[in-house]
Design an enzyme around this catalytic site. Structure first.
Site, mmCIF file in Angstrom:
data_model
loop_
_atom_site.group_PDB
_atom_site.id
_atom_site.type_symbol
_atom_site.label_atom_id
_atom_site.label_comp_id
_atom_site.label_asym_id
_atom_site.label_seq_id
_atom_site.Cartn_x
_atom_site.Cartn_y
_atom_site.Cartn_z
ATOM 1 N N CYS A 16 45.120 38.192 43.512
ATOM 2 C CA CYS A 16 44.590 37.100 44.319
ATOM 3 C C CYS A 16 43.071 37.136 44.430
ATOM 4 C CB CYS A 16 45.137 37.167 45.739
ATOM 5 S SG CYS A 16 46.915 37.001 45.811
ATOM 6 N N GLY A 42 43.633 34.604 39.964
ATOM 7 C CA GLY A 42 44.940 34.035 40.280
ATOM 8 C C GLY A 42 44.995 32.587 39.855
ATOM 9 N N ASN A 117 44.221 39.454 49.614
ATOM 10 C CA ASN A 117 44.210 39.994 48.253
ATOM 11 C C ASN A 117 44.609 41.460 48.367
ATOM 12 O OD1 ASN A 117 41.556 41.086 46.056
ATOM 13 N ND2 ASN A 117 43.677 40.688 45.548
ATOM 14 N N GLY A 118 45.688 41.835 47.690
ATOM 15 C CA GLY A 118 46.124 43.226 47.750
ATOM 16 C C GLY A 118 47.613 43.317 47.924
ATOM 17 N N TYR A 257 38.170 45.647 34.000
ATOM 18 C CA TYR A 257 38.745 44.402 33.496
ATOM 19 C C TYR A 257 38.816 43.247 34.499
ATOM 20 C CZ TYR A 257 42.342 41.100 32.017
ATOM 21 O OH TYR A 257 43.024 39.948 31.733
#
Ligand code: SF4
Length: 484
Positions: A16, A42, A117-118, A257
């Site tokens: 996310c 995302g 996010n996570g 990345y």
């Protein structure tokens, strides 16, 4: 039209991206732009919640930010000086509208919107407890656990309820929340997932990455610190440290990345970090070759670093098509092997008759690497040597990154020699763990106290995997199925 697997890019995927604006008359429009810059984090769904001083407004959609928020009329239906937004790539919770964030709840003291996010590693345990206590879950995301914990807290303010909730969760998270009074940003105590603070014309911005500040011309102020809660209101930015301090363990894969190369994380340029990893790789695993070719786009900065250090010409021998999208008519069985060419095509003029060093950021299942090597050979390369700008990916991530089961990770089940044979290259080498840490500006990895989360390479998980330890790996969280 169906979601394909044949064209899977065989990468780990960030789950996310989050973004928020406090104190700007174009809050929703700026949030849409910020989410657009975070699209790489995302692509499945996106949403914005704004607050006009009285009422919260929301719009969400399945698909890309441009498709959902490209229409001015949609933005005009999101009035107010503050807004938060979210891009989703699901692993926790199924892909359906009820899981699209930000989630929203009405508390006694006002509204509460939340984007995450996570991944929480004790979410299933907590969810079971909450359901037993009578909480009615509307989604299958772990994010909703935080909302119910805050809703059932007896703390007097929304901020304190949120902190109370976060004291009960384990996991990796960066959060952005919006209440009647404030925008709140939080990073977990180890700071595994990124979150930065920016400033624009008197307004405050929160974003997963600094590239989302650049798109709106905002200034990067600083990273939100691990374990920090920032409460942004009419009184300015208040910084709280309500959690027990823990040694910082930022996700090293963000540098390898996930993050965009034009972002700056923890004071480091992502692009420069990737170039340094490539240079380390050239020192550790030199190769006699005619050209260095990146697997685009993610292998490009490391390949530039490798080529410069090795003194071998850098060539763009593979071209990537950026317009593949996530859906495509699945081809008939007999042409399915052509799938990889939807995304990558080898340039015969550059590759023919050459000894090639192919540089990529990682190998996950190895399926794409195998096809790319075949393609490079078919274009006339006489030798193909592969160099990977990360250590072998041997473990799954439980902190908000979509990873295959361990059994599907090529490096978890094969030696480097075996992998070279499977992928079909003359030689294969990965940057060492210490080389990776050197590229990050450290002397080496400290075994007692590693400076980053590197669990997908080492299996050293810094945050307890409580649901896993309880044997709770079930994917189904609800009996309800929504037709997307
Ligand atoms: S396990 Fe890997 S991908 Fe997941 S947070 Fe740690 S370093 Fe990042």
């Amino acid at each position: 039209m169906i979601t394909t697997n044949p064209f899977d890019d065989d990468k780990l995927h960030e789950e996310c991206g989050i973004f928020g604006v406090y104190g700007h008359s174009d809050a929703a429009a700026l949030t849409a732009l910020g989410l657009h810059a975070l699209q790489h984090r995302g692509q499945e769904a996106t949403g914005i919640v704004s607050f006009d001083g009285k009422t919260f407004h929301t719009h969400k959609g399945i698909g890309l930010v441009g498709d959902t928020f490209g229409d001015r009329a949609v933005i005009e239906r999101l009035p107010g000086l503050s807004a938060i937004g979210h891009n989703r790539y699901s692993t926790q919770g199924e892909p359906m509208m009820r899981n699209v964030q930000p989630l929203f709840a009405d508390f006694e003291s006002g509204g509460f919107a939340l984007g995450h996010n996570g991944n929480l590693t004790n979410a299933r345990h907590l969810r079971r407890e909450l359901v037993r206590r009578g909480c009615l879950f509307q989604s299958t995301t772990d994010t909703e656990v935080i909302i119910h914990l805050a809703a059932t807290s007896t703390a007097p303010t929304v901020t304190e309820r949120m902190i109370d909730a976060l004291r009960q969760v384990e996991g990796a998270y960066a959060l952005v929340a919006l209440t009647n009074e404030a925008m709140i940003g939080v990073r977990d105590a180890m700071g595994v997932r990124p979150l930065v603070l920016g400033h624009l014309d008197g307004a405050w911005i929160l974003a997963s990455e600094s590239c989302a500040l650049d798109i709106i011309n905002a200034k990067l102020v600083r990273d939100i610190e691990p374990g920090e809660v920032v409460v942004i209101s009419a009184d300015g930015v208040q910084s709280l440290k309500p959690f027990l301090p823990r040694a910082s363990r930022f996700c090293i894969f963000e540098h390898i990345y996930f993050a965009r190369p034009d972002s700056n994380l923890s004071g480091q340029s992502v692009y420069e970090a990737r170039r340094r990893i490539g240079a380390e790789l050239a020192r550790e695993a030199p190769c006699t070759a005619d050209i260095v070719v990146p697997v685009p786009d993610s292998g490009v900065p490391a390949a530039i670093g490798y080529a410069a250090e090795a003194g071998i010409p850098f060539e763009l021998g593979i071209t990537r098509n950026h317009y593949v999208g996530r859906t495509f008519i699945e081809p008939a069985e007999h042409i399915r092997h052509l799938g990889v060419r939807l995304k990558h095509n080898a340039n015969r003029l550059i590759l023919s008759g050459k000894r090639v060093v192919l540089v990529d950021d990682s190998i996950v299942r190895g399926t794409t690497s195998t096809k790319i090597v075949e393609m490079v050979r078919a274009a006339g390369a006489t030798e193909v040597h592969m160099r990977i700008a990360s250590p072998p990916t041997t473990h799954s991530c439980f902190y908000g990154v979509d990873t295959p089961e361990r059994s599907a990770l090529l490096a978890a089940n094969h030696s480097v020699e075996d992998m070279a044979r499977i992928i079909g290259v003359e030689s294969l080498a990965f940057v060492s763990m210490d080389g990776l840490y050197r590229a990050m500006g450290r002397t080496a990895r400290s075994a007692n106290q590693p400076q980053f989360c590197d669990a997908c390479f080492t299996g050293d998980y810094p945050i307890p995997l409580l649901d896993q330890e309880e044997g709770d790996t079930a994917r189904q969280l609800s009996l309800f199925r929504q037709i997307a």
